[in-house]
Write a protein that holds these residues in place. Structure first.
Motif, PDB file in Angstrom:
ATOM      1  N   GLN A 280      -3.408  -5.606  -4.424  1.00 30.90           N
ATOM      2  CA  GLN A 280      -2.223  -4.956  -4.978  1.00 30.90           C
ATOM      3  C   GLN A 280      -0.989  -5.719  -4.500  1.00 30.90           C
ATOM      4  O   GLN A 280      -0.498  -5.518  -3.396  1.00 30.90           O
ATOM      5  CB  GLN A 280      -2.182  -3.497  -4.510  1.00 30.90           C
TER       6      GLN A 280
ATOM      7  N   ASP B  61      -7.038  -0.570   1.771  1.00 36.73           N
ATOM      8  CA  ASP B  61      -5.882   0.255   1.428  1.00 36.73           C
ATOM      9  C   ASP B  61      -4.819  -0.525   0.665  1.00 36.73           C
ATOM     10  O   ASP B  61      -3.845   0.062   0.175  1.00 36.73           O
ATOM     11  CB  ASP B  61      -5.263   0.855   2.698  1.00 36.73           C
TER      12      ASP B  61
ATOM     13  N   SER C 222       0.845  -1.184   0.000  1.00 43.91           N
ATOM     14  CA  SER C 222       0.000   0.000   0.000  1.00 43.91           C
ATOM     15  C   SER C 222       0.884   1.239   0.000  1.00 43.91           C
ATOM     16  O   SER C 222       1.900   1.288   0.704  1.00 43.91           O
ATOM     17  CB  SER C 222      -0.902   0.018   1.238  1.00 43.91           C
TER      18      SER C 222
ATOM     19  N   ASN D 195      -5.736  -2.524  -1.918  1.00 47.83           N
ATOM     20  CA  ASN D 195      -6.362  -2.854  -3.195  1.00 47.83           C
ATOM     21  C   ASN D 195      -5.943  -1.866  -4.272  1.00 47.83           C
ATOM     22  O   ASN D 195      -5.602  -0.721  -3.977  1.00 47.83           O
ATOM     23  CB  ASN D 195      -7.892  -2.834  -3.073  1.00 47.83           C
ATOM     24  N   ASN D 196      -5.993  -2.321  -5.528  1.00 49.89           N
ATOM     25  CA  ASN D 196      -5.683  -1.426  -6.639  1.00 49.89           C
ATOM     26  C   ASN D 196      -6.944  -0.674  -7.075  1.00 49.89           C
ATOM     27  O   ASN D 196      -7.994  -0.775  -6.432  1.00 49.89           O
ATOM     28  CB  ASN D 196      -5.063  -2.208  -7.810  1.00 49.89           C
ATOM     29  N   ALA D 197      -6.848   0.058  -8.171  1.00 47.47           N
ATOM     30  CA  ALA D 197      -7.949   0.918  -8.593  1.00 47.47           C
ATOM     31  C   ALA D 197      -9.196   0.133  -8.974  1.00 47.47           C
ATOM     32  O   ALA D 197     -10.321   0.654  -8.904  1.00 47.47           O
ATOM     33  CB  ALA D 197      -7.502   1.779  -9.778  1.00 47.47           C
ATOM     34  N   THR D 198      -9.028  -1.124  -9.358  1.00 46.41           N
ATOM     35  CA  THR D 198     -10.180  -1.945  -9.746  1.00 46.41           C
ATOM     36  C   THR D 198     -10.690  -2.805  -8.596  1.00 46.41           C
ATOM     37  O   THR D 198     -11.586  -3.626  -8.793  1.00 46.41           O
ATOM     38  CB  THR D 198      -9.813  -2.845 -10.935  1.00 46.41           C
TER      39      THR D 198
ATOM     40  N   SER E  13       1.979   2.439  -8.924  1.00 43.60           N
ATOM     41  CA  SER E  13       2.244   3.875  -8.927  1.00 43.60           C
ATOM     42  C   SER E  13       2.559   4.350  -7.513  1.00 43.60           C
ATOM     43  O   SER E  13       1.854   4.005  -6.563  1.00 43.60           O
ATOM     44  CB  SER E  13       1.030   4.632  -9.463  1.00 43.60           C
TER      45      SER E  13
ATOM     46  N   SER F 208     -13.234  -6.287  -1.556  1.00 42.34           N
ATOM     47  CA  SER F 208     -13.103  -5.167  -0.636  1.00 42.34           C
ATOM     48  C   SER F 208     -12.849  -5.646   0.779  1.00 42.34           C
ATOM     49  O   SER F 208     -12.558  -4.866   1.670  1.00 42.34           O
ATOM     50  CB  SER F 208     -14.388  -4.325  -0.671  1.00 42.34           C
TER      51      SER F 208
END
Length: 225
Positions: free
Chosen positions: A95, A86, A76, A88-91, A121, A184
């Motif tokens: 992550q 926190d 994260s 998780n990626n954008a989708t 990123s 989630s």
């Protein structure tokens, strides 16, 4: 016969209590066995004294109390990640800083962790990040976190070596396993002995239920004899 039954019961207790400990980088707080099935072993806030960690060429070490296990690492870039979301990626997917690997043997294991190749990123020189180690020895997912400051010039002075306390052959090489599904809620590490992934609460219930069934069978056998 009573001695044999007692020995089996002792084995059941050992399996139910098996865990792992993240040794390097330093976790958020002292190991708490009862909280390990929860987010970051029960520590929901980032520490102020982060570990300086190499952006590339790094590794992490853990102590396994399971003979066979899977492990993965999430990352994260939030300054104070306080929940599974926190990581998780954008989708909404997990992550990953390191995809799942499988290993055999109990004791201390060292696994490579090159964060420069995550493609996430914000993972860059000077960034504050948090890694969450997901561990599954077959009885549910366990979690520990470490807060880091990444450095392109840092190096780790300790040697990366493995030492096991069992006769099993140890292997920490990556295996072709799929990452946890985007969720989630709590991510789960894939267990080698089962195709079922569970949330932290579900994992604890599953472990207790399995032990109870086995205990009932043993007691019935003892009474019959």
């Amino acid at each position: 016969m009573r001695f044999a039954v007692a020995a089996v019961l002792a084995g059941v207790a050992t399996v139910a209590q098996a865990h792992f400990q993240l040794q390097f980088p330093e976790p958020r707080g002292p190991f708490v066995e009862d909280d390990e099935p929860t987010f970051c072993d029960g520590y929901a806030q980032a520490v102020s004294n982060r570990t300086t960690f190499p952006l590339s060429g790094g590794f992490f070490t853990l102590n396994s109390e399971h003979p066979t296990w899977n492990v993965a690492v999430l990352i994260s870039t939030a300054q104070d990640p306080a929940s599974f979301n926190d990581f998780n990626n954008a989708t909404g997917g997990n992550q990953l800083a390191k995809n799942f690997v499988s290993a055999q043997g109990e004791g201390v294991f060292c696994l490579p962790l090159d964060l420069s190749h995550t493609g996430v990123s914000g993972v860059a020189d000077g960034a504050n990040v948090t890694i969450q180690v997901l561990f599954n020895g077959g009885d549910g997912s366990l979690y520990q976190c470490a807060d880091l400051t990444l450095s392109s010039t840092a190096s780790i002075s300790a040697a990366c070596s493995n030492g096991t306390s069992s006769s099993s052959s140890a292997s920490a090489s990556p295996s072709a396993t799929s990452p946890a599904s985007g969720s989630s809620g709590a991510p789960s590490a894939s267990a080698p002995s089962t195709s079922t992934s569970t949330t932290p609460n579900g994992a604890r219930t599953l472990a207790v239920a399995s032990s109870a069934c086995l205990l009932g069978a043993i007691v019935a056998l003892a009474l019959a004899l």
